[in-house]
Structures are given as structure tokens and as C-alpha cells.
Design a protein around this motif. Structure first.
Motif, mmCIF file in Angstrom:
data_model
loop_
_atom_site.group_PDB
_atom_site.id
_atom_site.type_symbol
_atom_site.label_atom_id
_atom_site.label_comp_id
_atom_site.label_asym_id
_atom_site.label_seq_id
_atom_site.Cartn_x
_atom_site.Cartn_y
_atom_site.Cartn_z
ATOM 1 N N LEU A 190 -14.052 -3.184 -44.395
ATOM 2 C CA LEU A 190 -14.733 -1.892 -44.307
ATOM 3 C C LEU A 190 -16.161 -1.991 -44.820
ATOM 4 O O LEU A 190 -16.459 -2.724 -45.765
ATOM 5 C CB LEU A 190 -13.979 -0.831 -45.126
ATOM 6 C CG LEU A 190 -12.536 -0.557 -44.725
ATOM 7 C CD1 LEU A 190 -11.908 0.440 -45.675
ATOM 8 C CD2 LEU A 190 -12.465 -0.052 -43.292
ATOM 9 N N VAL A 191 -17.043 -1.220 -44.187
ATOM 10 C CA VAL A 191 -18.410 -1.022 -44.670
ATOM 11 C C VAL A 191 -18.709 0.474 -44.599
ATOM 12 O O VAL A 191 -18.121 1.204 -43.795
ATOM 13 C CB VAL A 191 -19.446 -1.809 -43.842
ATOM 14 C CG1 VAL A 191 -19.209 -3.295 -43.950
ATOM 15 C CG2 VAL A 191 -19.440 -1.370 -42.389
ATOM 16 N N SER A 192 -19.609 0.910 -45.460
ATOM 17 C CA SER A 192 -20.062 2.300 -45.426
ATOM 18 C C SER A 192 -21.369 2.342 -44.651
ATOM 19 O O SER A 192 -22.407 1.875 -45.124
ATOM 20 C CB SER A 192 -20.269 2.828 -46.854
ATOM 21 O OG SER A 192 -20.745 4.156 -46.829
ATOM 22 N N ALA A 193 -21.318 2.895 -43.427
ATOM 23 C CA ALA A 193 -22.492 2.825 -42.558
ATOM 24 C C ALA A 193 -22.396 3.893 -41.474
ATOM 25 O O ALA A 193 -21.411 4.635 -41.378
ATOM 26 C CB ALA A 193 -22.603 1.432 -41.941
ATOM 27 N N ASP A 194 -23.436 3.951 -40.678
ATOM 28 C CA ASP A 194 -23.478 4.828 -39.508
ATOM 29 C C ASP A 194 -22.823 4.084 -38.344
ATOM 30 O O ASP A 194 -23.306 3.033 -37.913
ATOM 31 C CB ASP A 194 -24.940 5.172 -39.194
ATOM 32 C CG ASP A 194 -25.056 6.177 -38.068
ATOM 33 O OD1 ASP A 194 -24.086 6.356 -37.313
ATOM 34 O OD2 ASP A 194 -26.130 6.792 -37.939
ATOM 35 N N ARG A 195 -21.721 4.623 -37.847
ATOM 36 C CA ARG A 195 -20.968 3.936 -36.798
ATOM 37 C C ARG A 195 -21.826 3.720 -35.553
ATOM 38 O O ARG A 195 -21.745 2.659 -34.909
ATOM 39 C CB ARG A 195 -19.719 4.743 -36.447
ATOM 40 C CG ARG A 195 -18.841 4.088 -35.374
ATOM 41 C CD ARG A 195 -17.638 4.958 -35.058
ATOM 42 N NE ARG A 195 -16.781 5.080 -36.222
ATOM 43 C CZ ARG A 195 -15.811 4.215 -36.523
ATOM 44 N NH1 ARG A 195 -15.608 3.161 -35.742
ATOM 45 N NH2 ARG A 195 -15.062 4.402 -37.580
ATOM 46 N N ARG A 196 -22.654 4.713 -35.187
ATOM 47 C CA ARG A 196 -23.456 4.574 -33.970
ATOM 48 C C ARG A 196 -24.434 3.406 -34.085
ATOM 49 O O ARG A 196 -24.649 2.658 -33.135
ATOM 50 C CB ARG A 196 -24.231 5.868 -33.715
ATOM 51 C CG ARG A 196 -24.981 5.888 -32.392
ATOM 52 C CD ARG A 196 -25.921 7.068 -32.321
ATOM 53 N NE ARG A 196 -26.942 6.985 -33.375
ATOM 54 C CZ ARG A 196 -28.047 6.234 -33.256
ATOM 55 N NH1 ARG A 196 -28.242 5.511 -32.174
ATOM 56 N NH2 ARG A 196 -28.922 6.218 -34.228
ATOM 57 N N ARG A 197 -25.003 3.236 -35.286
ATOM 58 C CA ARG A 197 -25.927 2.125 -35.470
ATOM 59 C C ARG A 197 -25.219 0.783 -35.343
ATOM 60 O O ARG A 197 -25.736 -0.152 -34.718
ATOM 61 C CB ARG A 197 -26.598 2.225 -36.843
ATOM 62 C CG ARG A 197 -27.694 3.269 -36.927
ATOM 63 C CD ARG A 197 -28.330 3.240 -38.290
ATOM 64 N NE ARG A 197 -29.383 4.224 -38.409
ATOM 65 C CZ ARG A 197 -30.009 4.527 -39.535
ATOM 66 N NH1 ARG A 197 -29.639 3.910 -40.651
ATOM 67 N NH2 ARG A 197 -30.967 5.429 -39.567
ATOM 68 N N LEU A 198 -24.046 0.673 -35.955
ATOM 69 C CA LEU A 198 -23.325 -0.596 -35.860
ATOM 70 C C LEU A 198 -22.893 -0.882 -34.422
ATOM 71 O O LEU A 198 -22.888 -2.039 -33.989
ATOM 72 C CB LEU A 198 -22.117 -0.572 -36.790
ATOM 73 C CG LEU A 198 -22.418 -0.510 -38.298
ATOM 74 C CD1 LEU A 198 -21.145 -0.709 -39.096
ATOM 75 C CD2 LEU A 198 -23.453 -1.546 -38.694
ATOM 76 N N ASP A 199 -22.501 0.173 -33.671
ATOM 77 C CA ASP A 199 -22.192 -0.026 -32.245
ATOM 78 C C ASP A 199 -23.389 -0.637 -31.519
ATOM 79 O O ASP A 199 -23.246 -1.571 -30.721
ATOM 80 C CB ASP A 199 -21.826 1.320 -31.600
ATOM 81 C CG ASP A 199 -20.389 1.721 -31.888
ATOM 82 O OD1 ASP A 199 -19.591 0.837 -32.225
ATOM 83 O OD2 ASP A 199 -20.071 2.920 -31.806
ATOM 84 N N ARG A 200 -24.559 -0.099 -31.809
ATOM 85 C CA ARG A 200 -25.767 -0.585 -31.132
ATOM 86 C C ARG A 200 -26.100 -2.010 -31.566
ATOM 87 O O ARG A 200 -26.560 -2.828 -30.755
ATOM 88 C CB ARG A 200 -26.936 0.350 -31.436
ATOM 89 C CG ARG A 200 -28.170 0.081 -30.572
ATOM 90 C CD ARG A 200 -27.835 0.315 -29.093
ATOM 91 N NE ARG A 200 -28.919 -0.060 -28.219
ATOM 92 C CZ ARG A 200 -29.909 0.750 -27.869
ATOM 93 N NH1 ARG A 200 -29.928 1.986 -28.345
ATOM 94 N NH2 ARG A 200 -30.851 0.347 -27.065
#
Length: 456
Positions: A341-351
């Protein structure tokens, strides 16, 4: 870079304080030692000389009055168990007190004594520091020698020297501590400036210095804050302009793409020259459309900064979802643990994942390995490709905007816009991670993304 330049300013100030006070206190300690030891030694020498002169008068009186045995007189004149009296007459040596062989005395001193010349000298007799005093007597070719122990004085000197050396070193240590504490307080505004500048360099344009009451520091804080505000305003304006232009271009570009696709479906009815022109137009329109979307992504990130929606993201699951949504990519994901797990913005990681896969497919023959693991409390994503690899001199430049490495100047749908890896770098940096490229074992390139691991 010299060794001195590698030492921090704080420690250099502390060392300067310590060395400065060490030199000053050492000079004072040396002066104190010289004055005190010289005074104490001179007093001891004068006292011993006066006592020896008084004893010689008694010995001379005894010799003139033909006093019986001089042994008893010399025994009474001895001042302690460590003192020695040597009396030389033509009949030989008479010794009283601690037994010392006259031959153990320094030759020069013994010669002066035998010549009847007064003398004083500090010597080591029988392992004990002593003061030797010689005086002439009334007997021709005779002499009187008395050895006064300096044990107590030597012990006092050792104590005084230890005290002065210990005090000097203690003062130097205290001065270094005061210098370190003073420099820390003095450099606190500089540390705050460094932290604020680092935040600005990292993309946080809202970083500011607190107001300073010190008249010497207030202009620095004001100038930095004014510069940061102007930079933030300029970046926001540029991002807003790029976003507005990109947004306005989306509609006509969508129309152009749709129209070009209609023409592509009727390409069989066109002459060869027109068909070739249509293929070039389609490639450029699609590349332009992709570039506009990337510009919108960058302008959105620049305008909103770190304001994002954070959530716990399962990285292996996100990577699998990105692969499942792509056509033509069916590659298993190597996972070291079932849940990372990471704490992040899912949309950014998708990109980020999508852009790295696009880069591998566009420039390196496609991805050949995907792996997610955990190293030192950081989640690590590795994407290997089958391409020729990235030269050492281009491994940082490819993450810059509009950098396309060896494909610069070429046209075609496969060349991309030069913004994909720049978006990856910015998104990863905003999530507190790092991204880099290295050689893949066996050939090719390996793109690595590391993000801080989050706990449930």
C-alpha cells in the motif's frame, strides 16, 4: 573540494570558538605556570641557600674550635630523611642523612665545589629531584654540599600543570559548545531559508519565510517571499494559459481526429498521393491530440500543486487494472507480497504506470517484465523493456519536458509528444517518491519507481 569545505559552517564556527579560546587560555596558563613555578622555585632556592649558609657557619665554628666528631653535628643539621649533607676534608668525605655517593653528583658541580666556589643546581639524586647547594669551608681544599629534596615542590608543580592543562581543555570544550549553540541560533534563519527554497524547488510554490523582527534578516525574508510570490504567480499564469489553450484546442482537435478517421475509412477510394498525405495528416493530428492531453495534465498539476485526493492504494492491484484496460498488453505482474500500500492519488499513479508502459511500447519494443516489491519501507515498481537501453548521458534528460532522446526531430505517431516521462517524474515527485532508469540485466532498460510504503 578541500576537507575544510566539506565541514559544515556550524562546526567550523564551533571549532573557531574552541581553537580561539584554546590559544588564549593556553597563553594565560603558560604565563601562570611560568610565574607561579618560577616564584615557588626561587623561594625554595633562597630558603635552601639561607639554611645551607647557616649550617656552614656552624660547621666552620666547629672546625675552628676543634669540635670533636663532626658526624653528630651533621646528623643534627639534616632536615629530613631525604636530605643529604656531604662534607669534604683532606681526611675524606663525611656523609649525613640519605646516603649519596659523591661520584653520583654532576662532574661540573662537583668540580666547582672542590674549587671552593659557591654553586646551586637542580639534580636528580637517587631518583629524587633535589636542589644541590655547595659552599666553601674554612678547611683548605674542603667543601660543604647539602642536598635539599624537591619532592613536595615537584608534586605541587605536577598538580598545578594538571590543573592548568585540564582547565585549558575544559575551556576549549565549553567554548566549542557555546560556538555550536551560538552558530545554531545564528544559522536558524539560513536553515529556514534553505528549507523554504528546497520546498519551492520541489514544487511547493506556497513555501514562505516567517516575518523577521531582526532588522538584518527582515530584508532577506521580505525579498525571498516577494520572489516566491512572483514565481508562484508566474507559474500559475503560465499553467493557466497552457490549460486554457489546451482546453480550447480539445474541441477542434476532436473534430479533426473524427474527420480524419472518416477519411481514413474511405482511404481506399483516394489516389496514392492523397492516401500518403492523409496518413501523414492522421499521424500529426493524433500526435497533436496526445500532446494537448499531456499539456492539460501538466497544467492541471501545476495549478493545483499538492492539493490532491489521497487514499490507500494497493499498487499491485492498480498495476493489474492498468494492464487489463490496455489492448495488446498481457504481462503477468511479479509481486513479492500480496498487499503493498501507498498513500497517494490513484489517478496520478494510473497515469504513471500507463505512461511508462506507453514509453516501453513506443520506444523499446514493449515491456517484458513488471514487478512490484518492497525495499526499506518503500514500494518499488520495476518495468523492464526489450529495447537498446538508455545511454548514461540521457538518463536524467529524458524526464524533462519535450525531451524525446534520440527521437528528437522525428515525426510520426510512434515518437510521442515528449511529455510522457515528464508527467511521470512530476507525479512521482508530488507523491514523495523517486523515479529513475537503469540498465536491465541481459540488456534493455529498467524504469524504477519508488514510493513510501503506507500501513493500514
Amino acid at each position: 573540494m578541500t576537507a575544510l569545505a566539506r565541514i559544515s559552517l556550524r562546526w567550523r564556527v564551533a571549532a573557531a570558538f574552541g581553537l580561539g579560546l584554546l590559544v588564549l587560555v593556553s597563553a594565560l596558563a603558560f604565563a601562570t605556570w611560568k610565574l607561579t613555578s618560577g616564584y615557588m622555585l626561587s623561594q625554595r632556592v633562597e630558603g635552601a641557600t639561607r639554611q645551607a649558609e647557616a649550617n656552614v657557619r656552624l660547621v666552620n665554628d666547629a672546625i675552628r674550635t676543634d669540635y670533636g666528631s663532626l658526624d653528630d653535628l651533621l646528623t643534627g643539621l639534616s632536615t629530613g630523611p631525604d636530605s643529604t649533607i656531604l662534607l669534604y676534608q683532606p681526611r675524606g668525605w663525611i656523609t649525613s642523612g640519605r646516603r649519596i655517593d659523591p661520584s653520583a653528583l654532576p662532574p661540573e658541580f662537583l668540580q666547582r665545589a672542590m674549587q671552593g666556589r659557591p654553586a646551586r643546581q637542580r639534580i636528580l639524586a637517587g631518583g629524587i629531584p633535589t636542589l644541590a647547594v655547595t659552599l666553601p669551608i674554612v678547611t683548605p681544599r674542603g667543601c660543604y654540599i647539602e642536598l635539599f629534596p624537591l619532592t613536595e615542590l615537584d608534586r605541587t608543580f605536577r598538580f598545578l600543570s594538571s590543573l592548568l592543562i585540564g582547565g585549558t581543555l575544559t575551556c576549549a570544550a565549553l567554548a566549542s559548545a557555546v560556538g555550536w549553540w551560538t552558530s545554531r541560533r545564528a544559522l536558524r534563519p539560513l536553515i529556514a531559508l534553505t528549507e523554504a527554497a528546497s520546498r519551492v524547488a520541489g514544487g511547493d510554490l506556497s513555501a514562505r519565510l516567517p516575518a523577521q523582527s531582526d532588522p538584518d534578516l527582515a530584508p532577506l525574508a521580505t525579498t525571498f517571499n516577494t520572489t516566491a510570490e512572483a514565481l508562484e504567480r508566474r507559474v500559475r499564469q503560465d499553467a493557466r494559459f497552457a490549460g486554457d489553450v489546451s482546453h480550447e484546442l480539445r474541441s477542434p482537435l476532436t473534430t479533426m481526429v473524427n474527420a480524419a478517421e472518416v477519411l481514413e475509412r474511405r482511404g481506399g477510394d483516394l489516389p496514392p498521393v492523397a492516401r500518403q498525405a492523409l496518413d501523414l495528416l492522421l499521424a500529426e493530428v493524433r500526435r497533436f491530440h496526445h500532446m494537448v492531453l499531456d499539456l492539460l495534465e501538466i497544467s492541471r498539476a501545476d495549478q493545483h500543486g499538492d492539493r490532491r485526493s489521497q487514499e490507500l492504494v494497493d499498487v499491485p492491484g492498480l498495476v493489474r487494472n492498468v494492464i487489463a484496460a490496455r489492448h495488446g498488453t498481457d504481462l503477468p505482474v511479479e509481486v513479492s507480497e500480496p498487499m503493498l500500500l501507498v498513500s497517494a492519488d490513484r489517478r496520478r499513479l494510473d497515469r504513471v504506470v500507463a505512461n511508462l508502459l506507453d514509453n516501453a511500447e513506443r520506444y523499446a519494443g514493449g515491456p517484458v517484465r513488471l514487478a512490484v516489491c518492497c525495499r526499506d519501507d518503500r514500494v518499488r515498481l520495476e518495468i523492464d523493456d526489450a529495447g537498446p537501453g538508455v545511454p548514461e548521458e540521457l538518463r536524467e534528460r529524458i524526464f524533462e519536458r519535450f525531451a524525446r532522446g534520440g527521437y528528437a526531430g522525428r515525426r510520426g505517431v510512434e515518437t510521442g509528444s515528449g511529455l510522457g516521462l515528464a508527467i511521470v517524474a512530476e507525479h512521482v515527485q508530488r507523491e514523495g517518491g523517486t523515479v529513475w532508469v537503469e540498465d536491465r540485466p541481459g540488456g534493455g532498460a529498467r524504469f524504477v519507481v519508488e514510493l513510501p510504503e503506507a500501513r493500514e
